[in-house]
Structures are given as structure tokens and as C-alpha cells.
Motif scaffolding. Structure first.
Motif, PDB file in Angstrom:
ATOM      1  N   THR A   2      42.135  50.251  24.711  1.00 28.48           N
ATOM      2  CA  THR A   2      42.108  49.476  25.953  1.00 28.48           C
ATOM      3  C   THR A   2      40.731  49.602  26.613  1.00 28.48           C
ATOM      4  O   THR A   2      40.210  50.711  26.725  1.00 28.48           O
ATOM      5  N   ALA A   3      40.169  48.448  27.055  1.00 29.51           N
ATOM      6  CA  ALA A   3      38.881  48.526  27.764  1.00 29.51           C
ATOM      7  C   ALA A   3      39.168  48.841  29.229  1.00 29.51           C
ATOM      8  O   ALA A   3      39.634  47.996  29.985  1.00 29.51           O
ATOM      9  N   VAL A   4      38.898  50.070  29.592  1.00 27.67           N
ATOM     10  CA  VAL A   4      39.231  50.569  30.931  1.00 27.67           C
ATOM     11  C   VAL A   4      38.077  50.288  31.887  1.00 27.67           C
ATOM     12  O   VAL A   4      36.907  50.297  31.473  1.00 27.67           O
ATOM     13  N   PHE A   5      38.393  50.027  33.147  1.00 32.83           N
ATOM     14  CA  PHE A   5      37.359  49.938  34.178  1.00 32.83           C
ATOM     15  C   PHE A   5      37.459  51.180  35.058  1.00 32.83           C
ATOM     16  O   PHE A   5      38.509  51.445  35.642  1.00 32.83           O
ATOM     17  N   TYR A  37      32.002  50.375  34.957  1.00 37.80           N
ATOM     18  CA  TYR A  37      32.378  51.236  36.091  1.00 37.80           C
ATOM     19  C   TYR A  37      31.768  50.719  37.387  1.00 37.80           C
ATOM     20  O   TYR A  37      30.833  49.909  37.394  1.00 37.80           O
ATOM     21  N   ALA A  38      32.334  51.205  38.498  1.00 36.45           N
ATOM     22  CA  ALA A  38      31.745  50.983  39.822  1.00 36.45           C
ATOM     23  C   ALA A  38      31.709  52.343  40.506  1.00 36.45           C
ATOM     24  O   ALA A  38      32.599  53.166  40.274  1.00 36.45           O
ATOM     25  N   ILE A  39      30.681  52.576  41.303  1.00 34.63           N
ATOM     26  CA  ILE A  39      30.538  53.894  41.948  1.00 34.63           C
ATOM     27  C   ILE A  39      30.911  53.796  43.420  1.00 34.63           C
ATOM     28  O   ILE A  39      30.418  52.919  44.135  1.00 34.63           O
ATOM     29  N   GLN A  60      41.015  44.164  41.562  1.00 38.50           N
ATOM     30  CA  GLN A  60      41.346  42.971  40.784  1.00 38.50           C
ATOM     31  C   GLN A  60      40.999  43.149  39.315  1.00 38.50           C
ATOM     32  O   GLN A  60      41.081  42.203  38.545  1.00 38.50           O
ATOM     33  N   ARG A  61      40.552  44.341  38.969  1.00 33.21           N
ATOM     34  CA  ARG A  61      40.195  44.601  37.567  1.00 33.21           C
ATOM     35  C   ARG A  61      41.449  44.831  36.744  1.00 33.21           C
ATOM     36  O   ARG A  61      42.438  45.368  37.251  1.00 33.21           O
ATOM     37  N   GLU A  62      41.319  44.514  35.459  1.00 36.31           N
ATOM     38  CA  GLU A  62      42.388  44.878  34.532  1.00 36.31           C
ATOM     39  C   GLU A  62      42.165  46.323  34.094  1.00 36.31           C
ATOM     40  O   GLU A  62      41.019  46.754  33.941  1.00 36.31           O
ATOM     41  N   HIS A  63      43.181  47.057  33.854  1.00 40.27           N
ATOM     42  CA  HIS A  63      43.136  48.459  33.391  1.00 40.27           C
ATOM     43  C   HIS A  63      42.193  49.345  34.208  1.00 40.27           C
ATOM     44  O   HIS A  63      41.273  49.957  33.673  1.00 40.27           O
ATOM     45  N   PRO A  64      42.391  49.393  35.515  1.00 38.21           N
ATOM     46  CA  PRO A  64      41.546  50.282  36.329  1.00 38.21           C
ATOM     47  C   PRO A  64      41.962  51.746  36.175  1.00 38.21           C
ATOM     48  O   PRO A  64      43.143  52.043  35.957  1.00 38.21           O
ATOM     49  N   THR A  85      49.811  52.393  48.314  1.00 37.09           N
ATOM     50  CA  THR A  85      49.059  51.146  48.227  1.00 37.09           C
ATOM     51  C   THR A  85      49.780  50.200  47.253  1.00 37.09           C
ATOM     52  O   THR A  85      50.726  50.602  46.577  1.00 37.09           O
ATOM     53  N   ARG A  86      49.293  48.965  47.192  1.00 38.59           N
ATOM     54  CA  ARG A  86      49.965  47.975  46.330  1.00 38.59           C
ATOM     55  C   ARG A  86      49.864  48.342  44.857  1.00 38.59           C
ATOM     56  O   ARG A  86      50.699  47.989  44.058  1.00 38.59           O
ATOM     57  N   GLN A  87      48.794  49.077  44.496  1.00 39.59           N
ATOM     58  CA  GLN A  87      48.623  49.443  43.087  1.00 39.59           C
ATOM     59  C   GLN A  87      48.601  50.975  42.946  1.00 39.59           C
ATOM     60  O   GLN A  87      47.700  51.542  42.343  1.00 39.59           O
ATOM     61  N   SER A  88      49.621  51.592  43.507  1.00 38.20           N
ATOM     62  CA  SER A  88      49.657  53.063  43.506  1.00 38.20           C
ATOM     63  C   SER A  88      49.841  53.635  42.098  1.00 38.20           C
ATOM     64  O   SER A  88      49.697  54.846  41.899  1.00 38.20           O
ATOM     65  N   GLU A  89      50.135  52.755  41.142  1.00 38.43           N
ATOM     66  CA  GLU A  89      50.328  53.223  39.758  1.00 38.43           C
ATOM     67  C   GLU A  89      49.008  53.383  38.995  1.00 38.43           C
ATOM     68  O   GLU A  89      49.007  53.785  37.830  1.00 38.43           O
ATOM     69  N   ILE A  90      47.889  53.030  39.627  1.00 42.81           N
ATOM     70  CA  ILE A  90      46.594  53.195  38.943  1.00 42.81           C
ATOM     71  C   ILE A  90      46.452  54.654  38.512  1.00 42.81           C
ATOM     72  O   ILE A  90      46.605  55.565  39.339  1.00 42.81           O
ATOM     73  N   PRO A  91      46.173  54.925  37.218  1.00 42.20           N
ATOM     74  CA  PRO A  91      46.035  56.323  36.803  1.00 42.20           C
ATOM     75  C   PRO A  91      44.761  56.972  37.348  1.00 42.20           C
ATOM     76  O   PRO A  91      43.754  56.293  37.570  1.00 42.20           O
TER      77      PRO A  91
END
Ligand SMILES: Nc1ncnc2c1ncn2[C@@H]1O[C@H](COP(=O)(O)OP(=O)(O)OP(=O)(O)O)[C@@H](O)[C@H]1O
Length: 316
Positions: A2-5, A37-39, A60-64, A85-91
Motif C-alpha cells: 500500500t502506498a501510504v501517506f 509525506y507532509a510535515i 483527504q489522502r488515501e491511506h494516511p 474526529t471523523r477519521q479517528s481510525e487513521i493508524p
């Protein structure tokens, strides 16, 4: 693969500034491997919480993946910011760059930042690890902790360590782990035992002379000091460790037994292994959560379990 961001959340104050070269090395590795990545730099105490809330609500990224570079306090703030948050499942991924780094040690990831980075970059799926949840009744506040919440002695040590110049100095000497140990003796001279009530499955247990009262998810506190070897961040339970003070000898023997990972047999030591607990103190005591000061007050805390997704491959 998976291409992770990676959202890099970096605390330049962690480890008394020793996180700065670690951050630079992490960035160099990501650049070398052409990873996206973003810092996001933490600009002030508590900023990590704000940053992760924004990411959790607006990503809005895929696989953050949130890649935290800092100590236990920074990780704590990232997880609390993301929760709700709305995307609290982000690892959440983690490169230990603080003074103590108990979480890395406690979940069996590398304490060497560059090896830990490799464990992050090689991960292919999220793993679920226990975290603790607390609700402080007196304040109506709730949140999460990754390592432990301590009331009494360990919290007084954290308070003294965070306020002293020695933390900076020891960090500069790459001896950050010793920061908390350094203040143990001073606190032993001044702290007094205090009463604690514990409620488990509707039964009240009362301890007149508590000195350590720490609810833990992992075996360590205070920068690698072993508190309770069997504490396991994947068993769905927390361990409350109470060590009473009858005299310095019995207390020291009880602590040595715990630190050596021996089965606690001292009458000063009491362990609760549960997924739900309530701890009440009536006197003014210091509190610490993941090595961060909670202030001084009587505490009434309900503890329970939660799960957090992490992006880490601990098998390498
Ligand atoms: N830009 C900043 N300037 C000063 N403090 C900051 C900044 N960003 C974050 N902080 C604060 O730095 C504190 C310490 O962070 P952290 O706990 O990660 O490092 P540490 O104390 O060195 O490590 P450990 O908890 O593993 O011993 C946190 O309370 C956090 O709020």
C-alpha cells in the motif's frame, strides 16, 4: 504494498531537543525512498493535539498514517487529538525521540529511532494495541493514555523532573532515561503516604498508606523503570499497582521485587488486573499521565480499556 501517506507530527522540544537530529534523519530516509509525506511541527505545548484533530477531520489522502516523532507525551497528545474526529481510525506510527520512550519499550518496538522507523516503513497493515481510557469525575474530563496514569510518588517525580534543569542536561548527555530516576531520592524525603479507595466489580478496597498508585497498560514507567512485568498492552486489561508505605525498608523491598520482575509477595504490594476500575484519593496528590503533569488535586478516576490502531511491524 500500500502506498501510504505519512503525516509527520514532530515535537522539536521532545528529548530536550534530541528529537531534532532524529527528525532530520527520518526526513532524509523518506526523501531517499521517495515516500510521500507532509510535515506538521508542534509549535507549542499542546499543539500536537490541535494538529491531529485537524488531520482527523480534514484529511483527504488515501491511506494516511500519523507518524509521531517525539516522546510519550507527544504520542499521548496525538492519540487524544485523533480520538473523536471523523477519521479517528487513521493508524498511528511512532519514532521514539523523547526522554523516556516507555511506550516503545512497552510494546516491544525498537528504542533505536532509525530501527523504529524501519519497523514503521515495513508495516503493511495496522495492528491493534490496547490503550487506557480515563474519565475524571470531578472535572468531567475524559481521554486516553498509552502508558500509565500515576497518582502520588511517580507523579511527584515527574513534576520535579519536568521543572528541573537536569532533564535538559541529561538529555544533552544522552542520559534522558535517567531523568526520572534522578529525582527519586529527593521525592522520597518529602512525599507522605495517602489513602486510596479502589472499586472493582462493585467491591471497595481501601488502602490507608498508598505511596504508589499507578494504573498501567505497559510494564514500564519513569523512563524504563519496570513497574509490573506482566502488564500487557494486548490483553484487554489494565493493571493497577499500589505499593503502600509502612517503612522505607518494606517499600524499597517491594519496589525492588517489582523492578526485578519477580512475583510480588510483599504485603505492601496490591495488584488489580481488570478492564474497569475506579480509583479515588481524598488528599491533594500529584498526578501524571504518560509522563505529563496532571496537576495536584484529589482524584476520582474511572478507568476502562480502548483500542488504537498502530502502523508498526514489531517482527523486524
Ligand atoms: N514547540 C514546543 N515547545 C515546547 N514544548 C513543546 C512544543 N511542542 C510540544 N511541546 C511539549 O513538549 C512536552 C514533552 O514532550 P514529550 O513527552 O514527547 O517529550 P519528553 O518529555 O522528552 O519524552 P518522554 O515523555 O518520553 O519522557 C509535551 O508536554 C508537549 O506538549
Amino acid at each position: 504494498m500500500t502506498a501510504v501517506f505519512y503525516y509527520i507530527i514532530y515535537n522539536p522540544a521532545a528529548g530536550g531537543g534530541s528529537s531534532i537530529p532524529i527528525y532530520k534523519q527520518v526526513k532524509a530516509v523518506l526523501d531517499q525512498r521517495h515516500l510521500a509525506y507532509a510535515i506538521k511541527t508542534s509549535r507549542y505545548p499542546g499543539h500536537t493535539n490541535v494538529i491531529t484533530k485537524q488531520i482527523g477531520d480534514f484529511n483527504q489522502r488515501e491511506h494516511p498514517v500519523l507518524l509521531v516523532i517525539g516522546g510519550d507525551g507527544t504520542l499521548n497528545q496525538a492519540i487524544n487529538g485523533l480520538a473523536g474526529t471523523r477519521q479517528s481510525e487513521i493508524p498511528v506510527a511512532y519514532v521514539p525521540a523523547g526522554s523516556g520512550n516507555d511506550f516503545a519499550r512497552g510494546i516491544g518496538m525498537s528504542e533505536d529511532p532509525m530501527h523504529a522507523l524501519e519497523q514503521v516503513l515495513q508495516a503493511t497493515e495496522a495492528v491493534t494495541i490496547d490503550i487506557g481510557r480515563f474519565h475524571e469525575r470531578t472535572r468531567g474530563e475524559s481521554g486516553y493514555f498509552v502508558n500509565n496514569i500515576g497518582i502520588g510518588f511517580d507523579a511527584a517525580v515527574v513534576n520535579a523532573a519536568n521543572r528541573s534543569d537536569s532533564k535538559q542536561l541529561l538529555n544533552r548527555l544522552h542520559l534522558g532515561k535517567l531523568t526520572y530516576l534522578f529525582h527519586v531520592v529527593g521525592m522520597l524525603m518529602t512525599r507522605r503516604p495517602f489513602p486510596v479507595a479502589v472499586y472493582e466489580k462493585g467491591v471497595r478496597h481501601f488502602f490507608h498508606r498508598a505511596y504508589i498508585c499507578t494504573t498501567t497498560n505497559i510494564p514500564y514507567f519513569g523512563g524504563g523503570i519496570r513497574l509490573y512485568k506482566p502488564a500487557n498492552p494486548t490483553d484487554g486489561k489494565l493493571d493497577l499497582v499500589i505499593v503502600e508505605w509502612f517503612n522505607i525498608v518494606s517499600w524499597a523491598l517491594a519496589m525492588i521485587q517489582l523492578m526485578r520482575g519477580k512475583k510480588p509477595t510483599s504485603r505492601a504490594t496490591h495488584i488489580f488486573h481488570a478492564d474497569k476500575l475506579t480509583v479515588e484519593t481524598s488528599s491533594l496528590e500529584f498526578g501524571q499521565m504518560d509522563g505529563e503533569e496532571m496537576g495536584t488535586r484529589p482524584f476520582e478516576i474511572d478507568f476502562s480499556m480502548a483500542k488504537q490502531k498502530f502502523w508498526i511491524d514489531r517482527s523486524i
